[in-house]
Scaffold this motif. Structure first.
Motif, PDB file in Angstrom:
ATOM      1  N   GLN A  32       0.827  -1.208   0.000  1.00 41.82           N
ATOM      2  CA  GLN A  32       0.000   0.000   0.000  1.00 41.82           C
ATOM      3  C   GLN A  32       0.863   1.260   0.000  1.00 41.82           C
ATOM      4  O   GLN A  32       0.576   2.209  -0.713  1.00 41.82           O
ATOM      5  CB  GLN A  32      -0.940   0.000   1.222  1.00 41.82           C
ATOM      6  N   ASP A  60      -8.029   1.605   3.174  1.00 44.40           N
ATOM      7  CA  ASP A  60      -7.193   0.955   2.169  1.00 44.40           C
ATOM      8  C   ASP A  60      -7.767   1.257   0.785  1.00 44.40           C
ATOM      9  O   ASP A  60      -8.857   0.805   0.455  1.00 44.40           O
ATOM     10  CB  ASP A  60      -7.156  -0.552   2.417  1.00 44.40           C
ATOM     11  N   LYS A  96      -5.632   0.933  -1.999  1.00 46.29           N
ATOM     12  CA  LYS A  96      -4.574   0.439  -2.878  1.00 46.29           C
ATOM     13  C   LYS A  96      -5.120  -0.063  -4.210  1.00 46.29           C
ATOM     14  O   LYS A  96      -4.619   0.310  -5.268  1.00 46.29           O
ATOM     15  CB  LYS A  96      -3.777  -0.668  -2.179  1.00 46.29           C
TER      16      LYS A  96
END
Length: 135
Positions: free
Chosen positions: A7, A53, A55
């Motif tokens: 990430q 998150d 990513k």
């Protein structure tokens, strides 16, 4: 591929692309691809700054355009904008020590910019209008 990429590296690439956007995508004319890409990157980075998150979303966005795909894959390979890799690895013969490339970051975490020559002044963050700090 995103399982193999951390990430932090994807976030670093997105922040660095915002600093290189005009060079990679073109001039940010109103309603242009560059403006839209910058808007989408800024929105995803704002979500990332809350601890979420993003990513996969950033990875997909950076691969979705032919202009950003090569730049992004180069960044993933070297951990810096691909045009700096030659700067870092070229030069006169010697001990082969890497050349340090000054890096500047937005205090808000939305943009990273690399100084390519001594005469360049770091820009201001386009989101926060803050001076970028050495990082």
């Amino acid at each position: 591929m995103t399982d193999e990429v951390g990430q932090d590296l994807v976030l670093d690439a997105a922040r660095a692309l915002r600093g290189d956007l005009e060079q990679v995508v073109g001039s940010p004319e109103p309603h242009s691809d560059a403006v839209e890409l910058d808007r989408r990157l800024a929105a995803l980075l704002a979500v990332a700054n809350t601890g979420s998150d993003v990513k996969e979303e950033l990875h997909d966005l950076l691969l979705s355009d032919t202009k950003t795909r090569g730049w992004y894959l180069g960044f993933l390979s070297h951990g810096m904008p691909p045009d700096l890799v030659l700067t870092r690895e070229s030069g006169p013969p010697g001990s082969g020590e890497p050349v340090s490339v000054p890096k500047f970051c937005c205090p808000g975490g939305d943009m990273t910019w690399y100084r390519r020559s001594v005469g360049q002044n770091a820009p201001r963050c386009s989101i926060h209008d803050l001076a970028l700090d050495p990082c």
